[in-house]
Design a protein around this motif. Structure first.
Motif, PDB file in Angstrom:
ATOM      1  N   UNK A   1      -3.537   6.522  19.253  1.00 59.36           N
ATOM      2  CA  UNK A   1      -2.421   7.333  19.724  1.00 59.36           C
ATOM      3  C   UNK A   1      -1.096   6.577  19.556  1.00 59.36           C
ATOM      4  N   UNK A   2      -0.335   7.330  18.901  1.00 59.87           N
ATOM      5  CA  UNK A   2       1.106   6.671  18.664  1.00 59.87           C
ATOM      6  C   UNK A   2       2.265   7.447  19.412  1.00 59.87           C
ATOM      7  N   UNK A   3       3.234   6.855  19.909  1.00 63.64           N
ATOM      8  CA  UNK A   3       4.369   7.403  20.755  1.00 63.64           C
ATOM      9  C   UNK A   3       5.506   6.768  20.244  1.00 63.64           C
ATOM     10  N   UNK A   4       6.621   7.593  20.394  1.00 64.65           N
ATOM     11  CA  UNK A   4       6.894   9.043  20.279  1.00 64.65           C
ATOM     12  C   UNK A   4       6.213   9.405  19.061  1.00 64.65           C
ATOM     13  N   UNK A   5       6.237  10.712  19.285  1.00 66.77           N
ATOM     14  CA  UNK A   5       5.630  11.681  17.959  1.00 66.77           C
ATOM     15  C   UNK A   5       6.966  11.647  16.977  1.00 66.77           C
ATOM     16  N   UNK A   6       8.193  11.983  17.606  1.00 65.68           N
ATOM     17  CA  UNK A   6       9.293  11.829  16.721  1.00 65.68           C
ATOM     18  C   UNK A   6      10.447  11.251  17.409  1.00 65.68           C
ATOM     19  N   UNK A   7      11.417  10.678  16.773  1.00 65.87           N
ATOM     20  CA  UNK A   7      12.522   9.831  17.416  1.00 65.87           C
ATOM     21  C   UNK A   7      13.860  10.016  16.300  1.00 65.87           C
ATOM     22  N   UNK A   8      14.891  10.332  16.871  1.00 70.77           N
ATOM     23  CA  UNK A   8      16.096  10.617  16.031  1.00 70.77           C
ATOM     24  C   UNK A   8      17.010   9.783  16.875  1.00 70.77           C
ATOM     25  N   UNK A   9      17.618   8.554  15.923  1.00 76.99           N
ATOM     26  CA  UNK A   9      18.536   7.736  16.435  1.00 76.99           C
ATOM     27  C   UNK A   9      19.763   7.430  15.476  1.00 76.99           C
ATOM     28  N   UNK A  10      20.957   7.025  16.107  1.00 75.62           N
ATOM     29  CA  UNK A  10      21.931   6.625  15.269  1.00 75.62           C
ATOM     30  C   UNK A  10      21.906   5.545  14.356  1.00 75.62           C
ATOM     31  N   UNK A  11      22.564   5.184  13.476  1.00 74.49           N
ATOM     32  CA  UNK A  11      22.496   4.038  12.753  1.00 74.49           C
ATOM     33  C   UNK A  11      22.842   2.939  13.529  1.00 74.49           C
ATOM     34  N   UNK A  12      22.142   1.963  13.491  1.00 75.93           N
ATOM     35  CA  UNK A  12      22.655   0.569  14.193  1.00 75.93           C
ATOM     36  C   UNK A  12      21.711   0.683  15.645  1.00 75.93           C
ATOM     37  N   UNK A  13      21.275   1.673  16.101  1.00 72.70           N
ATOM     38  CA  UNK A  13      20.386   1.511  17.236  1.00 72.70           C
ATOM     39  C   UNK A  13      19.011   0.776  17.330  1.00 72.70           C
ATOM     40  N   UNK A  14      18.410   0.330  18.350  1.00 74.55           N
ATOM     41  CA  UNK A  14      17.210  -0.191  18.059  1.00 74.55           C
ATOM     42  C   UNK A  14      16.098   0.796  18.785  1.00 74.55           C
ATOM     43  N   UNK A  15      14.655   0.382  18.275  1.00 78.49           N
ATOM     44  CA  UNK A  15      13.531   1.515  18.700  1.00 78.49           C
ATOM     45  C   UNK A  15      12.352   0.664  18.658  1.00 78.49           C
ATOM     46  N   UNK A  16      11.638   0.972  19.875  1.00 78.47           N
ATOM     47  CA  UNK A  16      10.189   0.538  19.841  1.00 78.47           C
ATOM     48  C   UNK A  16       9.167   1.784  19.662  1.00 78.47           C
ATOM     49  N   UNK A  17       8.224   1.470  18.684  1.00 78.73           N
ATOM     50  CA  UNK A  17       7.313   2.224  18.484  1.00 78.73           C
ATOM     51  C   UNK A  17       5.925   1.861  19.158  1.00 78.73           C
ATOM     52  N   UNK A  18       5.333   2.776  19.841  1.00 76.66           N
ATOM     53  CA  UNK A  18       3.837   2.214  20.225  1.00 76.66           C
ATOM     54  C   UNK A  18       2.616   2.761  19.833  1.00 76.66           C
ATOM     55  N   UNK A  19       1.589   2.025  19.688  1.00 76.75           N
ATOM     56  CA  UNK A  19       0.442   2.351  19.280  1.00 76.75           C
ATOM     57  C   UNK A  19      -0.738   1.814  20.298  1.00 76.75           C
ATOM     58  N   UNK A  20      -1.579   2.807  20.602  1.00 77.29           N
ATOM     59  CA  UNK A  20      -2.534   2.662  21.596  1.00 77.29           C
ATOM     60  C   UNK A  20      -3.906   2.704  20.946  1.00 77.29           C
ATOM     61  N   UNK A  21      -4.740   2.092  21.093  1.00 76.43           N
ATOM     62  CA  UNK A  21      -6.228   2.207  20.616  1.00 76.43           C
ATOM     63  C   UNK A  21      -7.293   2.152  21.708  1.00 76.43           C
ATOM     64  N   UNK A  22      -8.253   2.733  21.429  1.00 76.99           N
ATOM     65  CA  UNK A  22      -9.270   2.956  22.317  1.00 76.99           C
ATOM     66  C   UNK A  22     -10.567   1.895  22.204  1.00 76.99           C
ATOM     67  N   UNK A  23     -10.532   0.794  21.475  1.00 75.78           N
ATOM     68  CA  UNK A  23     -11.486  -0.121  21.513  1.00 75.78           C
ATOM     69  C   UNK A  23     -10.993  -1.397  20.696  1.00 75.78           C
TER      70      UNK A  23
END
Lengths: 113, 116
Positions: A5-27
């Motif tokens: 499972x990945x989150x968030x599904x969508x992300x809109x940011x301005x140039x120069x911003x920082x972001x964190x994408x997450x991945x959860x796995x079941x095993x």
């Protein structure tokens, strides 16, 4: 089979911003890769990271295997960072054979100028 | 040098036809794969193959068959094409298993198949 499972599904940011994408796995996994699919459809390897932390320029990734999640950090975003980011894993129980990767549904990132 | 290459890049064909997509890797890897990316961008493994074992995803119709003339090539043959086969097909390769870990998979540029 293993779930990703990945989150968030969508992300809109301005140039120069920082972001964190997450991945959860079941095993437990013995392969975890992050990919960037650019607007032309190419799948670009970002990290091979079944555990630990890696950095490559403005991108870094951390996988906490015992807690079954991975994070992708993008700093100082640029418009060329736009696209879909996929997390993909291979479970540890796959044994001696080289099994295919199970992909998450991706995070669609749009960086606006 | 291109590590994993696929031909053709685009393929437009009629329902019922038989077609092949070729994949070549120059990385010296032991294992190759085929993935399908559907219209919602979901990627799913179809096959993984090395010189010892073919692992088939059970959801793949038997109209799809991988054929490997040698270690560097894994071609995908599709018989009796259907509208639902329209997708992007990616080939990948890896060194397989090393020290208990699955090694990095490297992907080709994809083949965009449209069935009319």
């Amino acid at each position: 089979g293993i779930q990703v499972e990945q989150s968030p599904p969508d992300l809109i940011l301005q140039e120069g911003a920082n972001s964190t994408l997450r991945c959860n796995f079941s095993d437990s996994v013995n392969n975890l890769q992050w990919f960037h699919q650019n607007p032309w459809g190419q799948l670009i390897n970002l990290f091979y990271i079944p555990s630990g932390t890696k950095q490559n320029g403005r991108l870094s990734a951390t996988t906490v295997a015992t807690e079954r999640y991975s994070l992708l950090y993008i700093s100082s975003s640029q418009t060329t960072d736009s696209g879909v980011y996929f997390c993909a894993v291979a479970p540890s129980y796959s044994g001696g054979g080289a099994d295919g990767l199970t992909f998450g549904k991706g995070t669609h990132l749009i960086i606006q100028p | 040098d291109t590590a994993v290459s696929q031909t053709p890049k685009y393929l437009v064909t009629q329902m019922g036809n038989d077609k092949s997509i070729k994949c070549e890797q120059n990385l010296g890897h032991d294992t190759m794969y085929w993935y399908k990316q559907d219209s919602k961008k979901f990627l799913k493994i179809m096959f993984s193959y090395n010189n010892k074992e073919l692992i088939i995803n059970e959801t793949v119709p038997n109209r799809f068959s991988p054929k490997s003339p040698d270690k560097a090539h894994l071609n995908l043959h599709i018989n009796s094409l259907e509208l639902g086969d329209s997708a992007v097909y990616f080939c990948a390769s890896s060194q397989g298993i090393l020290a208990g870990k699955q090694e990095t998979q490297y992907f080709g540029p994809g083949t965009r198949l449209l069935v009319l």
